[in-house]
Structure formats: structure tokens, C-alpha cells
Motif scaffolding. Structure first.
Motif, PDB file in Angstrom:
ATOM      1  N   LEU A   3     -61.968  82.201  77.560  1.00 48.58           N
ATOM      2  CA  LEU A   3     -62.495  80.875  77.238  1.00 48.58           C
ATOM      3  C   LEU A   3     -63.570  80.467  78.237  1.00 48.58           C
ATOM      4  O   LEU A   3     -64.600  79.898  77.866  1.00 48.58           O
ATOM      5  N   ARG A   4     -63.350  80.781  79.502  1.00 49.06           N
ATOM      6  CA  ARG A   4     -64.341  80.477  80.536  1.00 49.06           C
ATOM      7  C   ARG A   4     -65.670  81.173  80.222  1.00 49.06           C
ATOM      8  O   ARG A   4     -66.733  80.582  80.380  1.00 49.06           O
ATOM      9  N   ILE A   5     -65.594  82.394  79.771  1.00 50.48           N
ATOM     10  CA  ILE A   5     -66.822  83.119  79.396  1.00 50.48           C
ATOM     11  C   ILE A   5     -67.448  82.500  78.156  1.00 50.48           C
ATOM     12  O   ILE A   5     -68.670  82.342  78.074  1.00 50.48           O
ATOM     13  N   ALA A   6     -66.612  82.108  77.190  1.00 52.10           N
ATOM     14  CA  ALA A   6     -67.117  81.487  75.959  1.00 52.10           C
ATOM     15  C   ALA A   6     -67.781  80.140  76.228  1.00 52.10           C
ATOM     16  O   ALA A   6     -68.656  79.705  75.459  1.00 52.10           O
ATOM     17  N   PHE A   7     -67.397  79.471  77.318  1.00 54.01           N
ATOM     18  CA  PHE A   7     -68.009  78.186  77.680  1.00 54.01           C
ATOM     19  C   PHE A   7     -69.459  78.334  78.131  1.00 54.01           C
ATOM     20  O   PHE A   7     -70.207  77.354  78.137  1.00 54.01           O
ATOM     21  N   ILE A   8     -69.879  79.521  78.513  1.00 56.53           N
ATOM     22  CA  ILE A   8     -71.226  79.700  79.080  1.00 56.53           C
ATOM     23  C   ILE A   8     -72.328  79.283  78.109  1.00 56.53           C
ATOM     24  O   ILE A   8     -73.182  78.468  78.470  1.00 56.53           O
ATOM     25  N   PRO A   9     -72.356  79.799  76.857  1.00 62.85           N
ATOM     26  CA  PRO A   9     -73.427  79.337  75.953  1.00 62.85           C
ATOM     27  C   PRO A   9     -73.349  77.836  75.653  1.00 62.85           C
ATOM     28  O   PRO A   9     -74.379  77.175  75.516  1.00 62.85           O
ATOM     29  N   LEU A  10     -72.132  77.295  75.596  1.00 67.36           N
ATOM     30  CA  LEU A  10     -71.973  75.855  75.379  1.00 67.36           C
ATOM     31  C   LEU A  10     -72.550  75.073  76.552  1.00 67.36           C
ATOM     32  O   LEU A  10     -73.236  74.065  76.369  1.00 67.36           O
ATOM     33  N   LEU A  11     -72.288  75.537  77.763  1.00 66.66           N
ATOM     34  CA  LEU A  11     -72.839  74.896  78.962  1.00 66.66           C
ATOM     35  C   LEU A  11     -74.368  74.891  78.909  1.00 66.66           C
ATOM     36  O   LEU A  11     -75.006  73.862  79.155  1.00 66.66           O
TER      37      LEU A  11
END
Length: 183
Positions: free
Chosen positions: A12-20
Motif C-alpha cells: 500500500l505504501r508503494i501504491a501511495f506513490i502515484p497518488l502522492l
């Protein structure tokens, strides 16, 4: 590959990157708060994945590999975004030190593992302190506005980033000393 809640939190932390990245560039009044919140949630997953893995005895070699990768990726992306926005020598220098240290220590750990002495560079308390200071600094800097019109979050973030950068240098020196101490 292992699938359990701690590993899923790391993913999930990795998936947050494009959202960030999306929220950082979004031209809306609420976007800085949303970007800071996403980064803050990522920081919470960093704590939660390790805590839950130990609590539920779900530690795995894959999780131990993926967790620091996820941490380094989201911190590096946040720093790159801030360097672009700030365009200052101090922000760039702090980002270079923090990202450079992560590359050096990752390579050092890999080299030590190959030589069978990885335990000499195990995660130390100062590393956890450094990570906490980085997360706080980056949340404040991503928000980049006065909180309630009073609390200067950007300035607090700059101060926290200076502390995080100093802790980064100290921890790197400690890890390098540990690695090269005679046995």
C-alpha cells in the motif's frame, strides 16, 4: 511471495506513490492537505507493518526486503517533489544527503550480507529516529501552509528536515563504523 496484512500494508505504501505525485501537482486548495495526509498514512503503514508482523509472527524474508524498499521509494519521491518546488540549494543538499545515505547503507547491507556479517549493520535506534524526523519533516513540507493560520508548518518542516539530515549523517557514520570495525 508472501501475502499477509503486514506485506499488504507495505505494498500500500508503494501504491501511495502515484497518488502522492498526483495530489502534489493538483491545483486545488485542499490538495496540499491531501498530499500530506497520504504521506502521513504511508508513515503509519511503515510502523504498522513491522509491528503487526512481529505481533502476529508473520515476519518473512520478503517482507523484510520489501519494507525498506517501500520506505526509501516514497521518501525519495517526496524529496524530489519538494526539491522541484523549492528550487533551493538547502533543500537539494538535504535531499541528496538523505537519498545518498539510503543508497550507501543499502549497498553496505547487501555487501555485508554476502560476507555473512549483515548483523553488524542491523537497524539501530538512531535509524528509527532519523525516519521519524524525515516523516514529520516531509508531512509538514508537503502541507506547506500555516496550520489554522497560525502554526508555520513550512518553517517547522524545514527545521525538522535539518534535524533529519543531521541524524541521517550521524546514522550513516555509525553504520559505516560498525561495518568496518575489526572483529
Amino acid at each position: 511471495m508472501v501475502f499477509n496484512l503486514p506485506v499488504l500494508l507495505t505494498w500500500l505504501r508503494i501504491a501511495f506513490i502515484p497518488l502522492l505525485v498526483f495530489l502534489f501537482y493538483l491545483d486545488r486548495a485542499w490538495a496540499p492537505l491531501a498530499a500530506a495526509t497520504v504521506f502521513g498514512l504511508a508513515g503509519l503503514t511503515d510502523w504498522a507493518d513491522g509491528y503487526l508482523a512481529r505481533l502476529w509472527r508473520q515476519e518473512s524474508r520478503f517482507g523484510a526486503f520489501l519494507d525498506p524498499v517501500a520506505d526509501k521509494l516514497i521518501v525519495a519521491v517526496a524529496l524530489i517533489l519538494l526539491v522541484e518546488r523549492e528550487a533551493s540549494i538547502w533543500m537539494t543538499l538535504a535531499a541528496a544527503i538523505i537519498i545518498g545515505r539510503e543508497i550507501v547503507i543499502s549497498a553496505l547491507r547487501e555487501w555485508m550480507a554476502e560476507s555473512g556479517t549483515r548483523s553488524k549493520v542491523a537497524v539501530a535506534f538512531i535509524g528509527k529516529l532519523k525516519t521519524t524526523a524525515q516523516i514529520i519533516a516531509l508531512i509538514f513540507l508537503l502541507y506547506n501552509q500555516d496550520l489554522f493560520g497560525v502554526l508555520p508548518m513550512r518553517e517547522l518542516g524545514v527545521a525538522a528536515l535539518a534535524i533529519a539530515t543531521l541524524l541521517t549523517l550521524i546514522s550513516m557514520i555509525q553504520y559505516l563504523r560498525s561495518a568496518f570495525e575489526p572483529e
